[in-house]
Enzyme design. Structure first.
Site: not given
Ligand code: GLC
Length: 587
Positions: A242, A304
């Site tokens: 993440d 991500e």
């Molecule tokens: C990422 C996740 C999202 C979350 C953020 C903070 O972008 O996909 O859902 O709110 O991280 O952890």
């Protein structure tokens, strides 16, 4: 609607069990020496290169105990569906213990399961049942921040002298009531929160309840890598990491440059120059890769990170193929219009990335409005859903689906602030309505609550579209979005040109409306011709495929939408209907 794709992260086998994996033992023995050679060759290809990954948002997939929230046993009960759909791996959004401020992305224990979702034993059973169906389980891993309820943060905030003080980012304010600098949280307002107990500010890239870990501290790194090992030891096939580009901040606390205008929260726009994509991120990714590479079965890392261009995205693979195998391609996800030239340019760029990395495409996830609405024109949305499905599943990439896209689920936003669950919707209402709209319960059938839950009140309401857009109804209809996805997934599995490194050869590169390409195994004369009409009018296309080694002048239709049956089409001249999909074999 606010373009949250950009906003958020700018704010942000059966026959396919080929790798050194537990399911190899379940494969039938090769029938001939040719088959044995093929099986051996395929075993060299890591599973994630030909896999289709499916994101499960656990709160919304299947509730097994009637509390209105999805859970692990619910997921286990739907594994047959996932196997029959044809996916190879599921990435499950966080199920760790959490106060649920950010619905699980605020973790208070990295090595346990929140009782809301079940017990560790349920998790183990799910992994083992998934394995029986040749489905791998990928964990979501949230390294950037913990919950403020994590014992580490409680210790860290207890006193300046606490041994865990340095596990988080603590700084003095600039002066009375003045945060250390102008950095902003992605979720609105200052990224610094004052702690009166110790008279310092802590940094939080996301909510105030999500303090950032200090990745310059070796103990933090060790603790996080140990947590990864905990799940690898339980048989997970990798991690979706993440918010990985946010791991480091400028130690000198330079102010971020101010840009013109204001954001949805009423703050001045800023460039997140000093809190995003610092070079040390790659050092951590290399370390994480070393952790997973110690395990058999080719565990995968998915990152991500909304990289601004292909050069930055390419860095995620690592200079020596030693970082993440699958960086999520936000550029393709964020095209947000049916533009053959835009898709063609981006597909070409990633296909030629300097690292020779495997592309990883997606269009929907738990942070962005669903593709049915984003790409739909309001009149042909189902047809466009099929077009997008073909784009996702037939290009050369590891595709990432989001639960419900296969039935044409749509974004159903709250209509009143009081209904909003996602805190960014509460902070940003009405301009930013939050992410509830893309997280509504999976629509299994036409019964009450769409078969998701027996509760009177699921955590988010079931959209009215569930009456017709649901698994049971669509399974009966050969022309449904679901039936189309199943056919594409089956074709992807059975066609050598579409799997394992089959080439992507763009065609008619000047065409403003029609995206066309060949997929082909290197050295083979058999190929798959893919023609996607991204416009609202029928288009006539002409191909000369002789340069690609294709001799015959016709293409045999394999899958088309609208359906045209198993006919042959002259490649030198044929017409594709509005938003039409044609996938045919040529030789
Ligand atoms: C990422 C996740 C999202 C979350 C953020 C903070 O972008 O996909 O859902 O709110 O991280 O952890």
């Amino acid at each position: 609607m606010l373009n949250r794709n950009k906003f958020f992260f700018s704010i942000i086998t059966l026959g396919l069990c080929l790798a050194a994996s537990p399911c190899r033992a379940q494969q039938a023995p090769p029938q001939s020496s040719q088959a044995a050679a093929r099986a051996h060759k395929q075993a060299q290809v890591p599973w994630w290169k030909h896999a289709v990954i499916y994101e499960v948002y656990p709160r919304s997939f299947q509730d097994s105990n009637g509390d209105g929230v999805g859970d692990i046993n619910g997921i286990t009960s739907r594994l047959d569906y996932l196997r029959d759909l044809g996916v190879d791996a599921i990435w499950i959004s966080p199920m760790y213990p959490s106060p649920l401020v950010d619905f699980g992305y605020d973790i208070s224990d990295y090595t346990a399961i929140d009782p809301l979702y079940g017990a560790l034993a349920d998790f183990d059973r799910m992994v083992s049942e998934a394995k029986k169906r040749n489905i791998r389980v990928i964990m979501d891993f949230v390294p950037n921040h913990t919950s403020d309820q994590h014992p580490w943060f409680k210790e860290s905030s207890s006193s300046r002298a606490n041994p865990k003080r340095d596990w988080y980012i603590w700084r003095d304010g600039k002066g009375m009531g003045q945060p250390p600098n102008n950095w902003q949280s992605w979720f609105g307002h200052s990224a610094w929160k004052f702690d009166p107990t110790t008279n310092q500010y802590y940094y939080h890239h996301f909510y105030t309840e999500q303090p950032d870990l200090n990745w310059r501290n070796p103990q933090v790194r060790k603790a996080m890598y140990d947590a990864m090992r905990f799940w690898l030891d339980r048989g997970v096939a990798g991690f979706r990491i993440d918010a990985v580009s946010r791991l480091f901040e400028d130690p000198n606390l330079h102010d971020d440059p101010i840009l013109p205008g204001k954001n949805a929260y009423g703050d001045p726009n800023i460039a997140h120059k000093y809190t995003d994509n610092l070079p040390e991120v790659h050092e951590v990714l290399r370390e994480m890769r070393k952790v997973v590479d110690k395990y058999p079965g080719n565990p995968v890392l998915i990152s991500e990170a909304d990289e601004p261009n292909i050069a930055e995205l390419t860095k995620m693979y690592g200079a020596k193929d030693d970082e993440v195998q699958l960086p999520m391609d936000f550029q393709i996800a964020d095209v947000n219009k049916l533009s053959a030239p835009d898709f063609r340019r981006l597909l070409n760029e990633i296909d030629h990335n300097a690292a020779s990395g495997q592309p990883h495409y997606f269009f929907s996830n738990h942070d962005q409005p669903r593709q049915w609405d984003r790409y739909g024109d309001g009149a042909h949305n189902d047809q466009i859903a099929k077009l997008m499905a073909a784009l996702l599943l037939i290009t050369r990439a590891t595709p990432l689906m989001y639960y419900g896209e296969e039935i044409g689920m749509r974004t159903t936003e709250p209509t009143r602030k009081e209904e909003v669950q996602d805190p960014i919707g509460k902070i940003g209402w009405p301009e930013e309505k939050g992410r509830d709209g893309e997280r509504t319960p999976m629509q299994w059938d036409a019964s009450a609550n769409a078969g998701f839950s027996t509760s009177q009140r699921p955590w988010l309401p079931v959209p009215p579209s569930a009456a017709t857009y649901n698994v049971a109804t669509e399974s009966q209809d050969p022309n449904s979005v679901l039936s189309f996805y199943k056919r594409l997934l089956a074709l992807r599995r059975s066609e050598p040109s579409l799997r394992n490194g089959g080439l992507y050869l763009p065609l008619n590169q000047e065409d403003p409306y029609v995206l066309a390409f060949l997929r082909k195994k290197p050295g083979s004369s058999d190929a798959i011709l893919v023609v996607l009409n991204m416009s609202a009018e029928a288009r006539t296309v002409k191909f000369d495929l002789s340069a690609e080694g294709v001799k015959e002048s016709s293409a045999k239709a394999l899958i088309a939408a609208p359906e045209i049956g198993p006919q042959s089409t002259q490649v030198a001249h044929f017409t594709v209907p509005a938003f039409g999909v044609f996938i045919g074999s040529v030789r």
